[in-house]
Write a protein that holds these residues in place. Structure first.
Motif, PDB file in Angstrom:
ATOM      1  N   HIS A 144      -3.728 -30.759  15.619  1.00 22.36           N
ATOM      2  CA  HIS A 144      -3.559 -31.220  14.243  1.00 22.36           C
ATOM      3  C   HIS A 144      -2.161 -31.752  13.939  1.00 22.36           C
ATOM      4  O   HIS A 144      -1.985 -32.503  12.972  1.00 22.36           O
ATOM      5  CB  HIS A 144      -3.896 -30.090  13.261  1.00 22.36           C
ATOM      6  CG  HIS A 144      -5.361 -29.760  13.211  1.00 22.36           C
ATOM      7  ND1 HIS A 144      -6.295 -30.642  12.745  1.00 22.36           N
ATOM      8  CD2 HIS A 144      -6.043 -28.649  13.579  1.00 22.36           C
ATOM      9  CE1 HIS A 144      -7.500 -30.091  12.805  1.00 22.36           C
ATOM     10  NE2 HIS A 144      -7.380 -28.886  13.317  1.00 22.36           N
ATOM     11  N   LEU A 152      -6.420 -40.924  13.327  1.00 21.96           N
ATOM     12  CA  LEU A 152      -7.728 -40.468  12.861  1.00 21.96           C
ATOM     13  C   LEU A 152      -8.428 -39.720  13.992  1.00 21.96           C
ATOM     14  O   LEU A 152      -8.718 -40.289  15.047  1.00 21.96           O
ATOM     15  CB  LEU A 152      -8.597 -41.653  12.431  1.00 21.96           C
ATOM     16  CG  LEU A 152      -8.204 -42.406  11.154  1.00 21.96           C
ATOM     17  CD1 LEU A 152      -9.244 -43.468  10.843  1.00 21.96           C
ATOM     18  CD2 LEU A 152      -8.059 -41.440   9.978  1.00 21.96           C
ATOM     19  N   ARG A 153      -8.676 -38.438  13.773  1.00 21.51           N
ATOM     20  CA  ARG A 153      -9.505 -37.669  14.674  1.00 21.51           C
ATOM     21  C   ARG A 153     -10.975 -37.925  14.334  1.00 21.51           C
ATOM     22  O   ARG A 153     -11.301 -38.318  13.208  1.00 21.51           O
ATOM     23  CB  ARG A 153      -9.210 -36.173  14.540  1.00 21.51           C
ATOM     24  CG  ARG A 153      -7.800 -35.762  14.926  1.00 21.51           C
ATOM     25  CD  ARG A 153      -7.581 -35.916  16.400  1.00 21.51           C
ATOM     26  NE  ARG A 153      -6.347 -35.278  16.847  1.00 21.51           N
ATOM     27  CZ  ARG A 153      -5.780 -35.521  18.006  1.00 21.51           C
ATOM     28  NH1 ARG A 153      -6.309 -36.408  18.829  1.00 21.51           N
ATOM     29  NH2 ARG A 153      -4.671 -34.911  18.365  1.00 21.51           N
ATOM     30  N   ASP A 169     -13.182 -35.842  13.723  1.00 19.63           N
ATOM     31  CA  ASP A 169     -13.643 -34.970  12.643  1.00 19.63           C
ATOM     32  C   ASP A 169     -13.010 -35.312  11.297  1.00 19.63           C
ATOM     33  O   ASP A 169     -13.314 -34.665  10.287  1.00 19.63           O
ATOM     34  CB  ASP A 169     -13.412 -33.497  12.983  1.00 19.63           C
ATOM     35  CG  ASP A 169     -12.001 -33.203  13.440  1.00 19.63           C
ATOM     36  OD1 ASP A 169     -11.315 -34.121  13.899  1.00 19.63           O
ATOM     37  OD2 ASP A 169     -11.569 -32.039  13.346  1.00 19.63           O
ATOM     38  N   ASP A 170     -12.127 -36.323  11.254  1.00 19.58           N
ATOM     39  CA  ASP A 170     -11.579 -36.813   9.982  1.00 19.58           C
ATOM     40  C   ASP A 170     -12.503 -37.847   9.332  1.00 19.58           C
ATOM     41  O   ASP A 170     -12.357 -38.155   8.151  1.00 19.58           O
ATOM     42  CB  ASP A 170     -10.208 -37.478  10.190  1.00 19.58           C
ATOM     43  CG  ASP A 170      -9.142 -36.490  10.625  1.00 19.58           C
ATOM     44  OD1 ASP A 170      -9.210 -35.324  10.216  1.00 19.58           O
ATOM     45  OD2 ASP A 170      -8.234 -36.902  11.376  1.00 19.58           O
ATOM     46  N   LEU A 184     -13.044 -40.929   4.669  1.00 22.08           N
ATOM     47  CA  LEU A 184     -12.073 -39.992   5.228  1.00 22.08           C
ATOM     48  C   LEU A 184     -12.150 -38.645   4.525  1.00 22.08           C
ATOM     49  O   LEU A 184     -12.336 -38.574   3.311  1.00 22.08           O
ATOM     50  CB  LEU A 184     -10.653 -40.545   5.090  1.00 22.08           C
ATOM     51  CG  LEU A 184     -10.314 -41.807   5.872  1.00 22.08           C
ATOM     52  CD1 LEU A 184      -8.866 -42.207   5.624  1.00 22.08           C
ATOM     53  CD2 LEU A 184     -10.540 -41.585   7.362  1.00 22.08           C
ATOM     54  N   ASP A 185     -11.993 -37.581   5.308  1.00 21.81           N
ATOM     55  CA  ASP A 185     -11.858 -36.227   4.769  1.00 21.81           C
ATOM     56  C   ASP A 185     -10.839 -35.522   5.648  1.00 21.81           C
ATOM     57  O   ASP A 185     -11.183 -34.954   6.685  1.00 21.81           O
ATOM     58  CB  ASP A 185     -13.197 -35.504   4.783  1.00 21.81           C
ATOM     59  CG  ASP A 185     -13.118 -34.125   4.126  1.00 21.81           C
ATOM     60  OD1 ASP A 185     -12.060 -33.810   3.540  1.00 21.81           O
ATOM     61  OD2 ASP A 185     -14.109 -33.366   4.201  1.00 21.81           O
ATOM     62  N   MET A 186      -9.549 -35.579   5.238  1.00 20.80           N
ATOM     63  CA  MET A 186      -8.456 -35.158   6.112  1.00 20.80           C
ATOM     64  C   MET A 186      -7.691 -33.985   5.516  1.00 20.80           C
ATOM     65  O   MET A 186      -7.184 -34.056   4.398  1.00 20.80           O
ATOM     66  CB  MET A 186      -7.488 -36.326   6.360  1.00 20.80           C
ATOM     67  CG  MET A 186      -8.163 -37.577   6.915  1.00 20.80           C
ATOM     68  SD  MET A 186      -6.992 -38.922   7.232  1.00 20.80           S
ATOM     69  CE  MET A 186      -6.116 -38.281   8.653  1.00 20.80           C
ATOM     70  N   ASP A 187      -7.600 -32.897   6.301  1.00 15.45           N
ATOM     71  CA  ASP A 187      -6.744 -31.776   5.930  1.00 15.45           C
ATOM     72  C   ASP A 187      -5.342 -31.927   6.513  1.00 15.45           C
ATOM     73  O   ASP A 187      -4.383 -31.375   5.987  1.00 15.45           O
ATOM     74  CB  ASP A 187      -7.344 -30.458   6.428  1.00 15.45           C
ATOM     75  CG  ASP A 187      -8.594 -30.057   5.647  1.00 15.45           C
ATOM     76  OD1 ASP A 187      -8.665 -30.381   4.445  1.00 15.45           O
ATOM     77  OD2 ASP A 187      -9.488 -29.434   6.240  1.00 15.45           O
ATOM     78  N   HIS A 188      -5.243 -32.637   7.629  1.00 15.63           N
ATOM     79  CA  HIS A 188      -3.965 -32.851   8.295  1.00 15.63           C
ATOM     80  C   HIS A 188      -3.746 -34.352   8.446  1.00 15.63           C
ATOM     81  O   HIS A 188      -4.593 -35.047   9.004  1.00 15.63           O
ATOM     82  CB  HIS A 188      -3.942 -32.187   9.675  1.00 15.63           C
ATOM     83  CG  HIS A 188      -4.173 -30.708   9.632  1.00 15.63           C
ATOM     84  ND1 HIS A 188      -5.426 -30.162   9.599  1.00 15.63           N
ATOM     85  CD2 HIS A 188      -3.296 -29.668   9.584  1.00 15.63           C
ATOM     86  CE1 HIS A 188      -5.327 -28.845   9.551  1.00 15.63           C
ATOM     87  NE2 HIS A 188      -4.057 -28.518   9.547  1.00 15.63           N
ATOM     88  N   ILE A 189      -2.627 -34.817   7.943  1.00 14.48           N
ATOM     89  CA  ILE A 189      -2.316 -36.240   8.002  1.00 14.48           C
ATOM     90  C   ILE A 189      -1.144 -36.434   8.956  1.00 14.48           C
ATOM     91  O   ILE A 189      -0.069 -35.858   8.771  1.00 14.48           O
ATOM     92  CB  ILE A 189      -1.973 -36.794   6.607  1.00 14.48           C
ATOM     93  CG1 ILE A 189      -3.187 -36.635   5.674  1.00 14.48           C
ATOM     94  CG2 ILE A 189      -1.556 -38.254   6.688  1.00 14.48           C
ATOM     95  CD1 ILE A 189      -2.914 -37.023   4.237  1.00 14.48           C
TER      96      ILE A 189
END
Length: 363
Positions: free
Chosen positions: A229, A286-287, A289-290, A345-350
């Motif tokens: 992450h 971008l992972r 899971d993002d 996008l749904d991102m907890d870690h940028i």
């Protein structure tokens, strides 16, 4: 016993070009498991051999606990047999003329008989081979042979255990199971261990700390969650997991936060625009899971490839701008190659980079 490596350099005597190891720094607390991860030829095994004393460092320091075993500046190089280090190799190297118990007890020849017998039984129980003590190596499965090699290395109570790709000759399913077994055995024994692999799934299953290496450099030494992450460099971001990079530009900026435009919409950075960005431009990691499958999204992408993973598909998607991203989608969303789907996008870690920059900015 803890391990500390400080500014370690190693250059082979007749080699030309860059050093085999360049400025390696890492610390491994007592009882923790460290894993060295990277492509072939990156220096993983060379570093392991330097810790074992099989290669001589040209610069730097290695300590076990509070005692240095290498200090190149002082000319100190403790012999391998005096470092109290156990090793498990790729081929296990079991003695074919000795049974399981005799293989495990090989390093205990100088122990008193009663103590030796007690330790041998404890090791057999630890690795779950008490019922197979009289078997010969050729009568064992690959996984059982691996456990014999591990027990033999642990029997003399080494201060540090080194493992050089011990699962490389085993099939994939067995490797994953043994990685979890190995971690449980090492934790039960309280042994500090350093493990080499090129398989990131093994690294994440085993390691309390994982180091990613490339061309003799240690890019990052961190817990697996941090590596995935919050990768420190572009190489780590590319090597770990499934990731792609998309361009972003600053839409607006206020002290403490900024908004950036990306091909998948506007994104809020919970911090200032990194000073390394030129002209307010950067790249966003971008992972898979993002990227979320959402048919209601205005952003549409075309499926270029799909890989079935059981519970999910890994889709490779092409945006209208020509950029590609990856997405993990639950397997009941079974779309065909060439179909268009909505994504967001749904991102907890940028994690961002300057354009073609080497080091990351994590939010």
């Amino acid at each position: 016993m803890s391990l500390c490596v400080q500014d370690l350099h190693l250059r082979f005597a007749k080699a030309s070009g860059p050093s085999a190891l360049a400025g390696i720094d890492l610390s491994l607390p007592q009882g923790d498991i460290g894993v060295l991860l990277g492509p072939s030829g990156c220096g993983k095994t060379t570093l392991l051999r330097a810790v074992a004393g099989l290669e001589r460092a040209t610069q730097g320091r290695i300590s076990l606990g509070n005692a240095p075993v290498v200090d190149a500046a002082q000319g100190l190089h403790v012999a391998p047999e005096r470092r109290r280090i156990g090793m498990v190799f790729q081929d296990f190297a079991l003695f074919p003329h000795l049974n399981v118990a005799q293989n495990i007890g090989f390093g205990l020849a100088d122990w008193a008989r009663a103590k030796r017998s007690e330790r041998l039984q404890a090791m057999l129980e630890l690795v779950g081979l008490a019922a197979l003590a009289e078997r010969w190596p050729h009568q064992l499965s690959g996984g059982q042979q691996q456990r014999v090699a591990l027990a033999r290395a642990l029997a003399p109570s080494p201060d540090l255990l080194l493992l050089d790709e011990p699962f490389s000759s085993l099939d994939v399913d067995l490797r994953e199971r043994l990685a979890h077994e190995l971690r449980a055995i090492l934790k039960q024994a309280g042994t500090t261990a350093l493990f080499v692999t090129h398989d990131q799934f093994e690294a994440f299953a085993l390691g309390d700390h994982v180091g990613v290496m490339q061309q003799g450099h240690l890019h990052q030494w961190a817990r697996p969650y941090e590596l995935y992450h919050r990768p420190a460099t572009r190489f780590v971001a590319e090597f770990i997991g499934h990731g792609t990079f998309v361009p972003v530009t600053v839409a607006s900026s206020l002290p403490g936060h900024a908004y950036v435009d990306s091909p998948l919409g506007t994104l809020r950075l919970p911090g200032d625009v990194p000073p390394t960005w030129g002209l307010g431009e950067g790249e966003l990691l971008l992972r898979a899971d993002d990227v979320i499958h959402d048919d209601a999204s205005e952003v549409q992408a075309t499926i270029l490839r799909k890989a079935f993973r059981g519970a999910e598909f890994l889709y490779t998607l092409q945006l209208d701008e020509g950029l590609t991203v990856m997405a993990l989608v639950p397997s009941h969303h079974d779309h065909g190659v060439g179909e268009r789907i909505g994504i967001r996008l749904d991102m907890d870690h940028i994690v961002t980079f300057a354009r073609q920059g080497r080091h990351s900015n994590a939010f």
